[in-house]
Design a protein around this motif. Sequence first.
Motif, PDB file in Angstrom:
ATOM      1  N   ASN A  35      39.688  46.657  41.404  1.00 25.08           N
ATOM      2  CA  ASN A  35      39.822  48.049  40.991  1.00 25.08           C
ATOM      3  C   ASN A  35      39.653  48.189  39.492  1.00 25.08           C
ATOM      4  OD1 ASN A  35      40.558  48.886  43.648  1.00 25.08           O
ATOM      5  ND2 ASN A  35      42.633  48.160  43.273  1.00 25.08           N
ATOM      6  N   PRO A  36      39.128  49.338  39.049  1.00 24.67           N
ATOM      7  CA  PRO A  36      39.049  49.581  37.609  1.00 24.67           C
ATOM      8  C   PRO A  36      40.437  49.499  36.981  1.00 24.67           C
ATOM      9  CG  PRO A  36      37.890  51.285  38.833  1.00 24.67           C
ATOM     10  CD  PRO A  36      38.637  50.456  39.831  1.00 24.67           C
ATOM     11  N   PHE A  37      40.472  48.997  35.777  1.00 21.07           N
ATOM     12  CA  PHE A  37      41.715  48.810  35.038  1.00 21.07           C
ATOM     13  C   PHE A  37      41.373  49.137  33.590  1.00 21.07           C
ATOM     14  CE2 PHE A  37      44.814  45.757  33.056  1.00 21.07           C
ATOM     15  CZ  PHE A  37      45.972  46.288  33.605  1.00 21.07           C
ATOM     16  N   PRO A  38      42.271  49.731  32.827  1.00 25.59           N
ATOM     17  CA  PRO A  38      41.917  50.130  31.461  1.00 25.59           C
ATOM     18  C   PRO A  38      41.281  49.020  30.613  1.00 25.59           C
ATOM     19  CG  PRO A  38      44.027  51.045  32.036  1.00 25.59           C
ATOM     20  CD  PRO A  38      43.634  50.128  33.174  1.00 25.59           C
ATOM     21  N   MET A  39      41.620  47.763  30.877  1.00 28.08           N
ATOM     22  CA  MET A  39      41.094  46.672  30.066  1.00 28.08           C
ATOM     23  C   MET A  39      40.064  45.829  30.810  1.00 28.08           C
ATOM     24  SD  MET A  39      44.701  45.666  28.314  1.00 28.08           S
ATOM     25  CE  MET A  39      45.679  46.035  29.768  1.00 28.08           C
ATOM     26  N   GLY A  40      39.561  46.301  31.935  1.00 28.31           N
ATOM     27  CA  GLY A  40      38.598  45.539  32.731  1.00 28.31           C
ATOM     28  C   GLY A  40      38.710  45.919  34.193  1.00 28.31           C
ATOM     29  N   ARG A  41      38.950  44.921  34.998  1.00 29.55           N
ATOM     30  CA  ARG A  41      39.155  45.131  36.445  1.00 29.55           C
ATOM     31  C   ARG A  41      40.449  44.446  36.849  1.00 29.55           C
ATOM     32  NH1 ARG A  41      33.623  42.303  38.087  1.00 29.55           N
ATOM     33  NH2 ARG A  41      34.296  42.486  40.238  1.00 29.55           N
ATOM     34  N   TRP A  42      41.161  45.057  37.793  1.00 31.79           N
ATOM     35  CA  TRP A  42      42.311  44.388  38.407  1.00 31.79           C
ATOM     36  C   TRP A  42      41.719  43.638  39.593  1.00 31.79           C
ATOM     37  CZ3 TRP A  42      47.081  43.827  36.509  1.00 31.79           C
ATOM     38  CH2 TRP A  42      48.030  43.235  37.341  1.00 31.79           C
ATOM     39  N   LEU A  43      41.453  42.357  39.378  1.00 32.26           N
ATOM     40  CA  LEU A  43      40.701  41.544  40.319  1.00 32.26           C
ATOM     41  C   LEU A  43      41.581  40.404  40.808  1.00 32.26           C
ATOM     42  CD1 LEU A  43      37.965  40.795  41.635  1.00 32.26           C
ATOM     43  CD2 LEU A  43      37.373  39.642  39.490  1.00 32.26           C
ATOM     44  N   THR A  44      41.944  40.457  42.093  1.00 28.94           N
ATOM     45  CA  THR A  44      42.772  39.401  42.658  1.00 28.94           C
ATOM     46  C   THR A  44      42.076  38.760  43.849  1.00 28.94           C
ATOM     47  OG1 THR A  44      44.011  40.860  44.169  1.00 28.94           O
ATOM     48  CG2 THR A  44      44.929  40.534  41.957  1.00 28.94           C
ATOM     49  N   VAL A  45      42.337  37.471  44.009  1.00 26.49           N
ATOM     50  CA  VAL A  45      41.800  36.695  45.126  1.00 26.49           C
ATOM     51  C   VAL A  45      42.930  35.869  45.722  1.00 26.49           C
ATOM     52  CG1 VAL A  45      39.443  36.573  44.196  1.00 26.49           C
ATOM     53  CG2 VAL A  45      41.105  34.797  43.584  1.00 26.49           C
ATOM     54  N   ALA A  46      42.733  35.444  46.977  1.00 26.10           N
ATOM     55  CA  ALA A  46      43.739  34.627  47.648  1.00 26.10           C
ATOM     56  C   ALA A  46      43.095  33.933  48.840  1.00 26.10           C
ATOM     57  CB  ALA A  46      44.897  35.498  48.140  1.00 26.10           C
ATOM     58  N   PRO A  47      43.703  32.848  49.289  1.00 25.39           N
ATOM     59  CA  PRO A  47      43.227  32.256  50.537  1.00 25.39           C
ATOM     60  C   PRO A  47      43.454  33.237  51.678  1.00 25.39           C
ATOM     61  CG  PRO A  47      44.740  30.763  49.393  1.00 25.39           C
ATOM     62  CD  PRO A  47      44.816  32.094  48.706  1.00 25.39           C
ATOM     63  N   LYS A  48      42.566  33.223  52.650  1.00 26.31           N
ATOM     64  CA  LYS A  48      42.726  34.108  53.803  1.00 26.31           C
ATOM     65  C   LYS A  48      44.098  33.855  54.441  1.00 26.31           C
ATOM     66  CE  LYS A  48      40.501  35.825  57.874  1.00 26.31           C
ATOM     67  NZ  LYS A  48      39.222  36.031  58.514  1.00 26.31           N
ATOM     68  N   GLY A  49      44.855  34.919  54.608  1.00 23.30           N
ATOM     69  CA  GLY A  49      46.185  34.822  55.194  1.00 23.30           C
ATOM     70  C   GLY A  49      47.271  34.430  54.215  1.00 23.30           C
ATOM     71  N   GLY A  50      46.901  34.059  52.984  1.00 23.02           N
ATOM     72  CA  GLY A  50      47.895  33.667  51.982  1.00 23.02           C
ATOM     73  C   GLY A  50      48.588  34.872  51.385  1.00 23.02           C
TER      74      GLY A  50
END
Length: 117
Positions: A35-50
């Motif tokens: 998602n857009p974030f004032p300082m870049g993107r709020w970018l999160t990743v995780a293992p499937k189901g984690g």
Amino acid sequence: MLISAIQTVTVPVADQERALEFYAGVLGLEVRTDNPFPMGRWLTVAPKGGETTLLLASWFPDMAPIGGLVVAAPDLDELAARLREHGVEAEGPSEQPWGRQLLFHDPFGNGFVVSQA
């Protein structure tokens, strides 16, 4: 109990798009938020189901790379081969008194220890 879970670990990256290519494309993590974030993107990743996510944050230019983040994988040999195919130096897998492990750094210098799941 004062703390019930670890939700997110911030991983400093210089380039979020390159980080996304590595974490989703090479490691196979799924994108949880982008998602857009004032300082870049709020970018999160995780293992499937984690449950715990990695926040790939580019807005901390002075934050030192993290080291020793421990994750698990079912097949260390397969992961080591995939990392090497993508030009990532991987140490191991090796047998240790506590089990098999693989060591590598992401393109931004963050260090990972992968244990056999």
